[in-house]
Design an enzyme around this catalytic site. Structure first.
Site: not given
Length: 220
Positions: A89-90, A165, A169, A174
């Site tokens: 966003g810069r 791997r 995780n 999630r």
């Protein structure tokens, strides 16, 4: 392969290096051996997963292009064994793209106002914030300062390169009912792609190593 998520988001597979057999080759190099027949190769993947021998799966690497609300991305970036590059966003003018949860998203919650009004209030705040952002830019305020008025439901985009791997995780944490619903939807999309590219590994993961509670209930 590209999967649309939420109202404006997506997960897109950009590149993949390796497959199930990459893990097999990596595991057997310890004994100076290579591939055998399909049955024994598949059995080896199950053995590795069942007994927690995970390093061979690091030789399978995925790169994804992800578009997600900032609050989802910030949860995602906590998974540090990976490489990230994100839209700036810069250096870029940010587009009017915000995640607006549907009224159905709030079903089951005891809100004191109707879910439809919640959606309207979020939309109103988004409109005001983005107008302010544009006004600041037009007034000569640098983008890196103007962007701070934008809320966390702004969509961002990033590249995520991760080995299998670490990907597993990510799914353990999630693709689980304890995770926020929005990132669960992204995890389900990642799981679909993982299953397509590494079906033996995915099946062994579900059978022996998956600690979450939604992948086995949802068809991915």
């Amino acid at each position: 392969m590209k999967i649309d998520i939420l109202d404006k988001g997506f997960v897109e597979l950009v590149d993949v290096m390796g497959n199930d057999l990459s893990a097999v080759r990596a595991a057997r190099v310890s004994f100076d051996m290579g591939l055998k027949d399909e049955e024994r190769d598949r059995h080896l993947i199950e053995y590795l997963m069942k007994h927690g021998h995970e390093t061979p799966f690091e030789h399978i690497v995925f790169t994804f292009h992800v578009k997600a609300p900032i609050f989802v991305a910030r949860q995602w970036f906590r998974h540090r064994i990976a490489s990230y590059n994100e839209l700036s966003g810069r250096y870029s003018k940010l587009s009017y793209e915000f995640y607006i949860p549907s009224p159905e998203r709030l079903e089951g919650y005891k809100t004191t106002i109707p879910p439809e009004q919640v959606t309207e209030k979020i939309s109103e705040i988004v409109d005001k914030a983005y107008r302010t952002y544009l006004e600041l830019i037009e007034s000569g305020v640098p983008r890196e300062v103007a962007r701070i008025v934008l809320p966390l439901n702004l969509y961002t985009r990033f590249f995520w390169t991760v080995n299998a791997r670490s990907l597993m995780n990510f799914l353990n944490l999630r693709a689980d009912s304890h995770a926020q619903w929005e990132i669960q939807q992204y995890a389900l999309a990642i799981a679909r792609i993982f299953k397509e590219k590494c079906p033996w590994t995915f099946e062994a993961f579900l059978k022996y190593a998956y600690k979450g509670d939604i992948l086995k209930e949802v068809q991915v």
